[in-house]
Design an enzyme around this catalytic site. Structure first.
Site, PDB file in Angstrom:
ATOM      1  CG  ASN A  45      -7.937   0.012   2.750  1.00 26.21           C
ATOM      2  OD1 ASN A  45      -7.722   0.054   4.170  1.00 26.21           O
ATOM      3  ND2 ASN A  45      -6.680   0.061   2.086  1.00 26.21           N
ATOM      4  CD  GLU A  47      -6.125  -4.610  -0.028  1.00 26.51           C
ATOM      5  OE1 GLU A  47      -5.456  -5.424  -0.096  1.00 26.51           O
ATOM      6  OE2 GLU A  47      -5.781  -3.136  -0.396  1.00 26.51           O
ATOM      7  CE1 TYR A  51      -5.376  -9.545  -5.826  1.00 26.20           C
ATOM      8  CE2 TYR A  51      -4.252  -8.254  -7.420  1.00 26.20           C
ATOM      9  CZ  TYR A  51      -4.174  -9.154  -6.225  1.00 26.20           C
ATOM     10  OH  TYR A  51      -3.244 -10.011  -5.965  1.00 26.20           O
ATOM     11  CD  GLU A  58     -10.252   7.764   0.832  1.00 25.81           C
ATOM     12  OE1 GLU A  58     -10.361   6.356   0.716  1.00 25.81           O
ATOM     13  OE2 GLU A  58      -9.278   8.332   0.067  1.00 25.81           O
ATOM     14  CB  CYS A  89      -8.006   6.868  -5.454  1.00 28.38           C
ATOM     15  SG  CYS A  89      -9.815   6.335  -5.032  1.00 28.38           S
ATOM     16  CB  CYS A  92     -12.088   8.486  -2.819  1.00 27.22           C
ATOM     17  SG  CYS A  92     -12.216   6.817  -2.591  1.00 27.22           S
TER      18      CYS A  92
HETATM   19  N1  THU Z   1      -6.985   3.206  -0.974  1.00 24.70           N
HETATM   20  C1  THU Z   1      -7.950   3.754   0.037  1.00 24.70           C
HETATM   21  O1  THU Z   1      -8.605   3.177   0.851  1.00 24.70           O
HETATM   22  N2  THU Z   1      -8.085   5.050  -0.115  1.00 24.70           N
HETATM   23  C2  THU Z   1      -7.589   5.859  -1.265  1.00 24.70           C
HETATM   24  O2  THU Z   1      -7.909   7.114  -1.416  1.00 24.70           O
HETATM   25  C3  THU Z   1      -6.273   5.243  -2.018  1.00 24.70           C
HETATM   26  C4  THU Z   1      -6.439   3.904  -1.989  1.00 24.70           C
HETATM   27  C5  THU Z   1      -6.774   1.861  -0.542  1.00 24.70           C
HETATM   28  C6  THU Z   1      -7.043   0.999  -1.827  1.00 24.70           C
HETATM   29  C7  THU Z   1      -6.377  -0.459  -1.652  1.00 24.70           C
HETATM   30  O3  THU Z   1      -6.863  -1.258  -0.364  1.00 24.70           O
HETATM   31  C8  THU Z   1      -5.031   0.117  -1.073  1.00 24.70           C
HETATM   32  O4  THU Z   1      -5.344   1.558  -0.526  1.00 24.70           O
HETATM   33  C9  THU Z   1      -3.846   0.112  -2.008  1.00 24.70           C
HETATM   34  O5  THU Z   1      -4.362   0.986  -3.031  1.00 24.70           O
END
Ligand code: THU
Length: 138
Positions: A45, A47, A51, A58, A89, A92
């Site tokens: 991930n 960021e 945000y 994924e 999430c 994804c």
């Molecule tokens: N996040 C992912 O990378 N994959 C997911 O399926 C769940 C959430 C990340 C997004 C954000 O950078 C952090 O987790 C907290 O939500």
């Protein structure tokens, strides 16, 4: 997918998690997707101070594979928290559905992971047929 491939995918997701850029959430996630020929592509991930501009592990992994010319996958592994199982999430799941990824592995660490049926993760998904008919499934 063979057991050794699942273990390799989990290892790759855990390795990718180390590079997660998470100054805002402090919640690193790594992912690894297994192509039909056994090649693995990873993502973490990333960021952003704005945000919503952040991207999940994924989708970065799948995007990297698609960039390399892959659209057919055996499975994907996700490694988020090492204290619990981080499920993909909703966005994804939609991308996992797009490529009909059959196996979704969610890992805490090398030795603890759960295997899910990818086709069950997004019931009543919005899919290609919906575009054609304008209808929803189910
Ligand atoms: N996040 C992912 O990378 N994959 C997911 O399926 C769940 C959430 C990340 C997004 C954000 O950078 C952090 O987790 C907290 O939500």
């Amino acid at each position: 997918m063979m057991g050794n491939e699942a273990a390799a995918l989990v290892s790759a997701a855990l390795a990718a998690r180390k590079n997660a850029y998470v100054p805002y959430s402090g919640y690193p996630v790594g992912a690894a997707v297994l192509g039909e020929d056994g090649n693995i592509f990873t993502g973490c991930n990333v960021e952003n101070v704005s945000y919503p501009a952040g991207m999940c592990a994924e989708r970065n992994a799948i995007g990297s594979a698609v960039t390399a010319g892959y659209t057919s996958f055996q499975g994907i592994a996700v490694a988020g928290s090492d204290k619990g199982f981080t499920m993909p999430c909703g966005i994804c799941r939609q991308v996992i559905a797009e490529f009909h990824i059959p196996v979704v592995i969610v890992a805490k660490d090398e030795d603890h992971y759960k295997i899910f049926d990818g086709s069950k993760l997004l019931p009543h998904a919005f899919e290609e047929g919906c575009l054609k008919t304008g209808e929803r499934n189910g």
